[in-house]
Design a protein around this motif. Structure first.
Motif, PDB file in Angstrom:
ATOM      1  N   ALA A  78      38.481  14.454   6.939  1.00 19.19           N
ATOM      2  CA  ALA A  78      37.096  14.449   6.458  1.00 19.19           C
ATOM      3  C   ALA A  78      36.245  13.553   7.338  1.00 19.19           C
ATOM      4  O   ALA A  78      36.609  12.405   7.606  1.00 19.19           O
ATOM      5  CB  ALA A  78      37.043  13.957   5.012  1.00 19.19           C
ATOM      6  N   PRO A  79      35.130  14.077   7.864  1.00 17.89           N
ATOM      7  CA  PRO A  79      34.313  13.282   8.789  1.00 17.89           C
ATOM      8  C   PRO A  79      33.693  12.071   8.120  1.00 17.89           C
ATOM      9  O   PRO A  79      32.949  12.171   7.161  1.00 17.89           O
ATOM     10  CB  PRO A  79      33.238  14.282   9.230  1.00 17.89           C
ATOM     11  CG  PRO A  79      33.185  15.299   8.156  1.00 17.89           C
ATOM     12  CD  PRO A  79      34.569  15.398   7.608  1.00 17.89           C
ATOM     13  N   GLY A  85      33.626  10.472  12.909  1.00 17.84           N
ATOM     14  CA  GLY A  85      33.023  11.522  12.101  1.00 17.84           C
ATOM     15  C   GLY A  85      32.493  12.656  12.940  1.00 17.84           C
ATOM     16  O   GLY A  85      32.657  13.830  12.593  1.00 17.84           O
ATOM     17  N   ILE A  86      31.857  12.350  14.060  1.00 21.16           N
ATOM     18  CA  ILE A  86      31.342  13.392  14.943  1.00 21.16           C
ATOM     19  C   ILE A  86      32.493  14.221  15.500  1.00 21.16           C
ATOM     20  O   ILE A  86      32.433  15.454  15.559  1.00 21.16           O
ATOM     21  CB  ILE A  86      30.512  12.783  16.088  1.00 21.16           C
ATOM     22  CG1 ILE A  86      29.223  12.161  15.548  1.00 21.16           C
ATOM     23  CG2 ILE A  86      30.211  13.829  17.154  1.00 21.16           C
ATOM     24  CD1 ILE A  86      28.258  13.158  14.967  1.00 21.16           C
ATOM     25  N   GLY A  87      33.567  13.560  15.894  1.00 22.98           N
ATOM     26  CA  GLY A  87      34.707  14.280  16.439  1.00 22.98           C
ATOM     27  C   GLY A  87      35.337  15.222  15.432  1.00 22.98           C
ATOM     28  O   GLY A  87      35.691  16.363  15.766  1.00 22.98           O
ATOM     29  N   LEU A  92      36.007  20.842  13.273  1.00 24.09           N
ATOM     30  CA  LEU A  92      35.823  21.829  12.213  1.00 24.09           C
ATOM     31  C   LEU A  92      34.977  22.997  12.685  1.00 24.09           C
ATOM     32  O   LEU A  92      35.311  24.163  12.463  1.00 24.09           O
ATOM     33  CB  LEU A  92      35.157  21.167  11.000  1.00 24.09           C
ATOM     34  CG  LEU A  92      36.034  20.281  10.134  1.00 24.09           C
ATOM     35  CD1 LEU A  92      35.176  19.466   9.174  1.00 24.09           C
ATOM     36  CD2 LEU A  92      37.040  21.114   9.351  1.00 24.09           C
ATOM     37  N   LEU A  93      33.864  22.697  13.351  1.00 28.11           N
ATOM     38  CA  LEU A  93      32.951  23.749  13.792  1.00 28.11           C
ATOM     39  C   LEU A  93      33.558  24.591  14.908  1.00 28.11           C
ATOM     40  O   LEU A  93      33.470  25.824  14.884  1.00 28.11           O
ATOM     41  CB  LEU A  93      31.629  23.135  14.238  1.00 28.11           C
ATOM     42  CG  LEU A  93      30.792  22.497  13.122  1.00 28.11           C
ATOM     43  CD1 LEU A  93      29.570  21.803  13.707  1.00 28.11           C
ATOM     44  CD2 LEU A  93      30.376  23.540  12.097  1.00 28.11           C
ATOM     45  N   PRO A 142      32.248  14.483   1.981  1.00 29.22           N
ATOM     46  CA  PRO A 142      32.343  15.297   3.200  1.00 29.22           C
ATOM     47  C   PRO A 142      33.060  16.627   3.022  1.00 29.22           C
ATOM     48  O   PRO A 142      32.728  17.604   3.708  1.00 29.22           O
ATOM     49  CB  PRO A 142      33.110  14.395   4.166  1.00 29.22           C
ATOM     50  CG  PRO A 142      32.872  13.010   3.685  1.00 29.22           C
ATOM     51  CD  PRO A 142      32.769  13.111   2.200  1.00 29.22           C
ATOM     52  N   ILE A 143      34.052  16.706   2.130  1.00 29.03           N
ATOM     53  CA  ILE A 143      34.810  17.956   2.004  1.00 29.03           C
ATOM     54  C   ILE A 143      33.943  19.083   1.458  1.00 29.03           C
ATOM     55  O   ILE A 143      33.807  20.134   2.097  1.00 29.03           O
ATOM     56  CB  ILE A 143      36.087  17.740   1.177  1.00 29.03           C
ATOM     57  CG1 ILE A 143      37.057  16.836   1.938  1.00 29.03           C
ATOM     58  CG2 ILE A 143      36.751  19.088   0.868  1.00 29.03           C
ATOM     59  CD1 ILE A 143      38.318  16.490   1.165  1.00 29.03           C
ATOM     60  N   PRO A 144      33.329  18.949   0.261  1.00 27.40           N
ATOM     61  CA  PRO A 144      32.465  20.046  -0.189  1.00 27.40           C
ATOM     62  C   PRO A 144      31.272  20.287   0.722  1.00 27.40           C
ATOM     63  O   PRO A 144      30.801  21.419   0.859  1.00 27.40           O
ATOM     64  CB  PRO A 144      32.025  19.608  -1.595  1.00 27.40           C
ATOM     65  CG  PRO A 144      32.248  18.145  -1.641  1.00 27.40           C
ATOM     66  CD  PRO A 144      33.411  17.883  -0.757  1.00 27.40           C
TER      67      PRO A 144
END
Length: 313
Positions: A78-79, A85-87, A92-93, A142-144
Motif C-alpha cells: 500500500a503506497p 509511496g510513489i514507487g 500498481l499503475l 490507500p487500498i480502497p
C-alpha cells in the motif's frame, strides 16, 4: 488457460484451485520465483517468474502459453509516505497498464480485476450494499483508494481494447494462507485459538468489540466465486460483489471457534464500534449460480484444522 497474477498468494492460490476444480488450467505469476509453490504442488499448475510492471516479462509468458483469460490479483505494498509511496503507486499503475496491453495483444476475452468492499466506505444505507450504489470519490485508506482508481481504469481499458474488464469487489476474506488483517479480528481470533497463545490484536487499526460486524467470506468461497465469474459464458454487469451476503459479528466468530476449541480465551469488550453492512450478491448468484458453502462454524473449524496441522498461516 487462465493467467493469475498473484496466483501463489492468499486469494490467488484458492482461485487457482477453484479454476482447476472447474476444469481450467492456470499459469501462476510470481515476482520472487518461477517454482510452483508447495501449497499448489498437487495441481497441474504452471509457474512463471515475472513482475507485472515489466511488460517484456509478461509478453514472454504469452509467447510460451496460450492465455485465454486473466485474473489480476497481484498488488504492491500500500503506497505510504513519499518516495516509497510513489514507487508503489507506479508499480500498481504499470502493472495494470501492462495487463490491459497484453490482454489486447493475446485476444483475451475477459480480465478480472480485484477490488474491495472498502470502495463502499462512507456510503450510508440501511440495506445491503449493491454494486450500483454511488461511491465516494475519496477513500480513507490507500487500498480502497487504489481499487477505485483501478475500477475506473478498467472501464477505460475495456472501451479502448474491446476486452471485457470485470471488477471483483471482495468482502472481508479469511482462511488458510491468510494473514492477521488490520481491518477485522476474525483471523487473529482463529490464530489465538489454534495456537493456544494469548489473543494479540496489536495489528488491528482499531480495538474490536463483540458487536462489530463485517460481511465475512471464507477464502475457499471467495476463490470459487472469482473462478465462476472468470469462466462464465456471459456476464451482464461490469462489477460484482464477492461476499457471503450477510453480516458476521465478532461474537459469532468467537462462538463458532468455541465449537471446535471450547476453552479458547477470546475476550473482547462488549458493544459495537462498527456495525458493518452486508454486500448484496444477487448479481453474482444470478450470473454464476454462486452460493456460499462455508458458514461461520464450518469456516472456523476448517481454518483451525489447517493451522493445527502445522501450517503457519
Amino acid at each position: 488457460m487462465i493467467l493469475v497474477t498473484g496466483g501463489a498468494g492468499f486469494i490467488g492460490s484458492h482461485t487457482v484451485r477453484a479454476l482447476h476444480g472447474l476444469g481450467e488450467a492456470s499459469v501462476v505469476v510470481q515476482r520472487g520465483t518461477g517454482q510452483v509453490p508447495a501449497h499448489l504442488a498437487d495441481l497441474p499448475v504452471i509457474a512463471e517468474q515475472a513482475d507485472v510492471a515489466d511488460l517484456g516479462a509478461l509478453r514472454g509468458i504469452g509467447a510460451r502459453h496460450r492465455i485465454t483469460g486473466i485474473v489480476h490479483l497481484a498488488g504492491y505494498p500500500a503506497p505510504r509516505g513519499t518516495v516509497g509511496g510513489i514507487g508503489a503507486t507506479q508499480g500498481l499503475l504499470y502493472g495494470l497498464l501492462n495487463v490491459a496491453r497484453v490482454a489486447q495483444e493475446w485476444g483475451v476475452r475477459r480480465v478480472g480485476l480485484a477490488s474491495t468492499l472498502g470502495v463502499y466506505s462512507g456510503v450510508e444505507t440501511d440495506a445491503p450494499l449493491t454494486e450500483d450504489l454511488p461511491v465516494r470519490l475519496t477513500a480513507p485508506h490507500p487500498i480502497p483508494r487504489s481499487k477505485k482508481i483501478a475500477e475506473l481504469l478498467g472501464e477505460q481499458f475495456a472501451e479502448a481494447t474491446g476486452v471485457e474488464f470485470v471488477n471483483f469487489r471482495i468482502s472481508g476474506t479469511w482462511g488458510p494462507l491468510g494473514h492477521e488483517d488490520p481491518f477485522f479480528a476474525a483471523p487473529a481470533l482463529v490464530h489465538a485459538a489454534a495456537s493456544g497463545q494469548p489473543l494479540d490484536l496489536s495489528g488491528l487499526l482499531a480495538q474490536p468489540r463483540l458487536g462489530d460486524g463485517l460481511d465475512l467470506c471464507y477464502v475457499k468461497d471467495t476463490g470459487r466465486a472469482i473462478a465462476l465469474l472468470q469462466l462464465a459464458d456471459n456476464l451482464r454487469h461490469r462489477t460484482y460483489n464477492i461476499a457471503s451476503g450477510q453480516v458476521t459479528e465478532n461474537a459469532d466468530v468467537i462462538a463458532a471457534i468455541r465449537r471446535t476449541v471450547p476453552d479458547a480465551g477470546l475476550e473482547l469488550p462488549a458493544g459495537t464500534s462498527r456495525p458493518g453492512a452486508a454486500l448484496d450478491i444477487t448479481r453474482l448468484h444470478q450470473d454464476t449460480g454462486f452460493e456460499p458453502e462455508y458458514d461461520t462454524t464450518r469456516a472456523a473449524a476448517d481454518y483451525i484444522a489447517w493451522l493445527t496441522a502445522g501450517n503457519p498461516r
